[in-house]
Write an enzyme that holds these catalytic residues in place. Sequence first.
Site, PDB file in Angstrom:
ATOM      1  N   SER A 559       4.265  -1.614 -31.489  1.00  0.00           N
ATOM      2  CA  SER A 559       2.822  -1.906 -31.583  1.00  0.00           C
ATOM      3  C   SER A 559       2.447  -2.212 -33.025  1.00  0.00           C
ATOM      4  O   SER A 559       3.095  -3.244 -33.501  1.00  0.00           O
ATOM      5  CB  SER A 559       1.973  -0.535 -31.367  1.00  0.00           C
ATOM      6  OG  SER A 559       0.544  -0.860 -31.140  1.00  0.00           O
ATOM      7  N   ASP A 645      -0.855  -6.113 -21.030  1.00  0.00           N
ATOM      8  CA  ASP A 645      -1.168  -5.157 -22.220  1.00  0.00           C
ATOM      9  C   ASP A 645      -2.506  -5.600 -22.625  1.00  0.00           C
ATOM     10  O   ASP A 645      -2.636  -6.889 -23.356  1.00  0.00           O
ATOM     11  CB  ASP A 645      -0.121  -5.349 -23.010  1.00  0.00           C
ATOM     12  CG  ASP A 645      -0.291  -4.022 -24.568  1.00  0.00           C
ATOM     13  OD1 ASP A 645      -1.352  -3.709 -24.517  1.00  0.00           O
ATOM     14  OD2 ASP A 645       0.691  -3.814 -24.788  1.00  0.00           O
ATOM     15  N   HIS A 690       0.421   0.156 -22.528  1.00  0.00           N
ATOM     16  CA  HIS A 690       0.735  -0.410 -23.838  1.00  0.00           C
ATOM     17  C   HIS A 690       2.181  -0.080 -24.166  1.00  0.00           C
ATOM     18  O   HIS A 690       2.856  -1.265 -24.647  1.00  0.00           O
ATOM     19  CB  HIS A 690      -0.168  -0.184 -24.817  1.00  0.00           C
ATOM     20  CG  HIS A 690       0.077  -0.436 -26.360  1.00  0.00           C
ATOM     21  ND1 HIS A 690       0.146  -1.775 -26.521  1.00  0.00           N
ATOM     22  CD2 HIS A 690      -0.153   0.353 -27.529  1.00  0.00           C
ATOM     23  CE1 HIS A 690       0.339  -1.925 -27.932  1.00  0.00           C
ATOM     24  NE2 HIS A 690       0.379  -0.599 -28.437  1.00  0.00           N
TER      25      HIS A 690
END
Length: 727
Positions: A559, A645, A690
Amino acid sequence: MQQKTKLFLQALKYSIPHLGKCMQKQHLNHFNFADNYYSRIKLKKYHLTKCLQNKPKISELARNIPSRSFSCKDRLPIKQENEKSLSENMDAFEKVRTKLETQPQEEYEIINAEVKHGGFVYYQEGCCLVRSKDEEADNDNYEVLFNLEELKLDQPFIDCIRVAPDEKYVAAKIRTEDSEASTCVVVKLSDQPVMEASFPNVSSFEWVKDEEDEDVLFYTFQRNLRCHDVYRATFGDNKRNERFYTEKDPSYFVFLYLTKDSRFLTINIMNKTTSEVWLIDGLSPWDPPVLIQKRIHGVLYYVEHRDDELYILTNVGEPTEFKLMRTAADTPAIMNWDLFFTMKRNTKVVDLDMFKDHCVLFLKHSNLLYVNVIGLADDSVRSLKLPPWACGFIMDTNSDPKNCPFQLCSPIRPPKYYTYKFAEGKLFEETGHEDPITKTSRVLRLEAKSKDGKLVPMTIFHKTDSEDLQKKPLLVHVYGAYGMDLKMNFRPERRVLVDDGWILAYCHVRGGGELGLQWHADGRLTKKLNGLADLEACIKTLHGQGFSQPSLTTLTAFSAGGVLVGALCNSSPEILRAVTLEAPFLDVLNTMMDTTLPLTLEELEEWGNPSSDEKHKNYIKRYCPYQNIKPQHYPSIHITAYENDERVPLKGIVNYTEKLKEAVMEHTKNTGEGYQAPNIILDIQPGGNHVIEDSHKKITAQIKFLYEELGLDSTSVFEDLKKYLKF
């Protein structure tokens, strides 16, 4: 016995529907996230013996609080295998991987949401929400309350459970691994339990009971990763469902938390740097909520309650780190807050738990864990330094007023139970089988000096009997955003890597939260480059102190951690051999200029506003991974992305990968024959989640990539991994 909600800060973290570009199974922007939703790793029952103790006074603690380069020539050549041996190794790998992905394992069992209430334990068993008597919870003697298959979801699991005060109803939030969308089902508890209602896209939810003994469910509604609306609903003969609060500022989000004594339901409204809290009286939930303190830019605060007093964890005043204050519940405004307890500098508040006569603070100070037990009757403090192997807390739901249980964990060691017993004033440790990793591995805490002189903490793991560490492979971990700590929960694949001779290094760079709020502030907005400098300093310090070398150094992040990793690949690729990224944030500039994306407005406090602030725009251009790709040598890079996502859109990752491949091709063409171009791999997984932390496919693909890039045999590592995994 009242139902206990998840511990203070952790409950807030779990309730938040979006935390920017970060792991959804993880942690509130300025606090550590607990691991795996409400999950825990189920271990054997234990006996408690050892204790630790110390006893300074609050007043004493309060008085002590003051308001080298590497080039490509340094690379060691990677041993080339002939085609036959390579083929044999690949065949062996595929057999092991297939066996790993299809064979269930028995060593560690991941347990999802579990709540104790009124002598019952509520939890998920197979595809069902069930309950059993507390003493029979491990005996497969349970009552089925709801079959999750009725929702027609693919592999659903229960993310969170709340039981109504009189056990007339139970509510459960249900999700799937490949999506962040959730459904809250309400089941009426009777001889024949039935689903009373279901609500889509629920984020946080809590029960209270009104003056007429009617159960009222409060819940927040999530739309496009934004959570602005609060609803309340009743069931049975007097059904109603109404929205009673909407947050107008799109940069804020809303979540609910029930104080541990159930006296107040708090409506928490916050963005990355500012918060506001409203109180709903748990005895009169239909009355208008009461504002504690109107939002003040830069002021964060969170609220607990005990004996008609509010305990407020806040950063108001100097220094702008968290401190504990209190005030009477009927005079909640900020001018009435009295300082109650202050933290030492470089201290991160991980969590807080409130008891009848004690307040327990879970802290991280100078990269070590502590528990402070505050006696509310005599202002005493017991500050307990926890074992040096421990890197993270896992908070237990607990309604026992006499004990405070919790677990400690590290990336290579499964959680271990501890219990603080208030009557004895001691911390008791689980006894029994001692994990062999304690004798076969070492944990070191070192510091690297960044280019501005700031000391950056690192946590390092390696085998005790490793010889010539300079020739061992190194896997570096980094995050450095949102004030979040680097994840250091137990991961079986990390354990196996250490057993196989790898060095693991966790770099706690600025932008994260390991040293408190200022540590985050020094790595966001126009100080984001501090995190990049810290990461480079950490890796070079590791090499300088004999931990591996550039040709054996790998780097991993997920991320928002992808920003620093991508930037380092552009600025100092010579110190790395290979990189793995998961759902990485790589195009900061274009993302932050696109206000149609669901998180852009909420992320302005972290990255800046390049659309309206030229200073922010030019600064982002200096480090944005996508903007700074150029024809040069790069390490090999493996990227895992998810098709739908919403936090880190696939488009940005694809654009980055294509641009990077073009730069690599141009550099290869200009360099001439003999140059070994890096491998750039984009692995796109289906689904809209995610990050999927426990994916066998992802784990095996990443480890395979690292071993191949370093020319190592991966067969034994996958055989070992089978012993630990069960999902």
